[in-house]
Write an enzyme that holds these catalytic residues in place. Structure first.
Site, PDB file in Angstrom:
ATOM      1  N   ASP A  96      19.933  -0.386  -2.408  1.00 31.55           N
ATOM      2  CA  ASP A  96      20.432  -1.302  -3.512  1.00 31.55           C
ATOM      3  C   ASP A  96      21.655  -2.038  -3.421  1.00 31.55           C
ATOM      4  O   ASP A  96      22.426  -1.545  -2.642  1.00 31.55           O
ATOM      5  CB  ASP A  96      19.965  -0.784  -4.930  1.00 31.55           C
ATOM      6  CG  ASP A  96      20.642   0.683  -4.959  1.00 31.55           C
ATOM      7  OD1 ASP A  96      21.462   1.137  -3.996  1.00 31.55           O
ATOM      8  OD2 ASP A  96      20.469   1.442  -5.837  1.00 31.55           O
ATOM      9  N   ASP A 127      18.959   8.549 -16.285  1.00 30.42           N
ATOM     10  CA  ASP A 127      17.756   8.199 -17.053  1.00 30.42           C
ATOM     11  C   ASP A 127      16.710   8.194 -16.059  1.00 30.42           C
ATOM     12  O   ASP A 127      15.446   7.521 -16.524  1.00 30.42           O
ATOM     13  CB  ASP A 127      18.204   6.743 -17.536  1.00 30.42           C
ATOM     14  CG  ASP A 127      18.248   5.538 -16.263  1.00 30.42           C
ATOM     15  OD1 ASP A 127      18.433   5.909 -15.043  1.00 30.42           O
ATOM     16  OD2 ASP A 127      18.763   4.540 -16.674  1.00 30.42           O
ATOM     17  N   HIS A 129      16.287   6.792 -13.067  1.00 27.06           N
ATOM     18  CA  HIS A 129      15.830   5.652 -11.943  1.00 27.06           C
ATOM     19  C   HIS A 129      15.966   6.191 -10.568  1.00 27.06           C
ATOM     20  O   HIS A 129      16.940   7.057 -10.143  1.00 27.06           O
ATOM     21  CB  HIS A 129      16.809   4.428 -12.421  1.00 27.06           C
ATOM     22  CG  HIS A 129      18.352   4.689 -12.034  1.00 27.06           C
ATOM     23  ND1 HIS A 129      19.385   4.488 -12.940  1.00 27.06           N
ATOM     24  CD2 HIS A 129      19.027   5.090 -10.978  1.00 27.06           C
ATOM     25  CE1 HIS A 129      20.478   4.706 -12.314  1.00 27.06           C
ATOM     26  NE2 HIS A 129      20.301   5.317 -11.217  1.00 27.06           N
ATOM     27  N   GLU A 156      15.336   0.738 -12.980  1.00 21.61           N
ATOM     28  CA  GLU A 156      15.519   1.525 -14.524  1.00 21.61           C
ATOM     29  C   GLU A 156      14.212   1.747 -15.050  1.00 21.61           C
ATOM     30  O   GLU A 156      13.323   1.293 -14.511  1.00 21.61           O
ATOM     31  CB  GLU A 156      16.350   0.367 -15.164  1.00 21.61           C
ATOM     32  CG  GLU A 156      17.754   0.102 -14.664  1.00 21.61           C
ATOM     33  CD  GLU A 156      18.917   1.387 -14.965  1.00 21.61           C
ATOM     34  OE1 GLU A 156      18.226   2.471 -14.851  1.00 21.61           O
ATOM     35  OE2 GLU A 156      20.061   1.018 -14.990  1.00 21.61           O
TER      36      GLU A 156
END
Ligand code: GLP
Length: 260
Positions: free
Chosen positions: A67, A136, A138, A143
């Site tokens: 990413d 979270d 991810h 996300e």
């Protein structure tokens, strides 16, 4: 998925580096997908140590990025391109020619995402993809509520992820809002997925990903759909796993030659 509980981050790094080294011995030009963040650093340190000790020839390996932030100026020290060059490519003695990543400075971000997705397939696909996990849940920068079939594309970061990553910047305001990330569908095409999670702060995310239902709300739960996914966790990150004893017993009974 296989869950391996290790005593600490160093042991996790060593275990995964050995699996990557074994892959490079079998396939010297393996395409290795690397992740950023603090968690994978022990893996890269262990790999570089093997190269320095002459135990591993990584000279033909190819490295690809998971990413990238959108909009950081070229050469920004916290762009993931810079991080991967600094932490992986240079320590392994590789050149920039052996490295591919999405272009976070491209004027047409959508086209650059598509081009990167296509380039990964054209390169023969990723042999082993390293992953971390966000607090979270991810993976990459997918996300919560990312499509489980998503391809490389632009995403908007949650406030929680921007706060988690603010430690790499001078202030929260400097953390970009937009990123490019391999999609979950793209990630699932890698031949072997290896997720490393360390520390108590990851315990909830790991428990949801490993023992919860497959759900877009927890992107890392998509690893349950992969035929060869390995989750390496230290004791702290494993602390909320209900099946921890079973995972320990299963790994203890595994023949040593089998690796991960
Ligand atoms: C970022 C990266 C992820 C990484 C996550 C966790 O959001 N895009 O690939 O897994 O951070 O980072 P850390 O390992 O520093 O907790």
């Amino acid at each position: 998925m296989e869950v391996v509980i290790v005593p600490d981050a160093t042991a996790g790094g060593e275990l995964i580096a050995e699996a990557m080294a074994a892959l490079m011995r079998r396939k010297p030009d393996a395409l290795l997908g690397v992740a950023t963040g603090s968690t994978p650093l022990p893996i890269y340190q262990a790999l570089a140590a093997k190269v320095r000790a002459g135990e591993l020839d990584a000279s033909r390996a190819r490295i690809c990025q998971l990413d990238e932030y959108v909009g950081l100026p070229a050469g920004h020290p916290e762009s993931y391109r810079s991080v991967v060059l600094r932490e992986v490519v240079e320590p392994l003695g590789l050149g920039e020619g052996s490295f591919m990543g999405p272009d976070g400075t491209a004027p047409d971000v959508h086209a650059a995402c598509e081009a990167y997705d296509t380039a990964l397939s054209a390169a023969g696909g990723v042999d082993l993809q390293l992953l971390g996990i966000g607090t979270d849940g991810h993976i990459g920068f997918n996300e919560p509520c990312s499509s489980l079939a998503s391809r490389t594309r632009i995403k908007t970061l949650t406030r929680q992820t921007r706060e988690d990553n603010a430690r790499f910047f001078d202030s929260l305001d400097e953390v970009p809002h937009h990123v490019m990330t391999q999609g979950i569908g793209t990630i699932l095409e890698a031949r072997h997925l290896v997720l490393l999670a360390t520390g108590e702060g990851k315990a909830d995310a790991v428990a949801h990903a490993v023992e919860g239902p497959v759900a877009a709300l927890v992107p890392a739960s998509a690893l349950q759909l992969h035929p060869h996914a390995t989750v390496v966790v230290d004791e702290a990150a494993a602390s909320k796993l209900k099946l921890a004893d079973y995972f320990r017993a299963t790994y203890a009974a595994k023949p040593e030659w089998q690796g991960i």
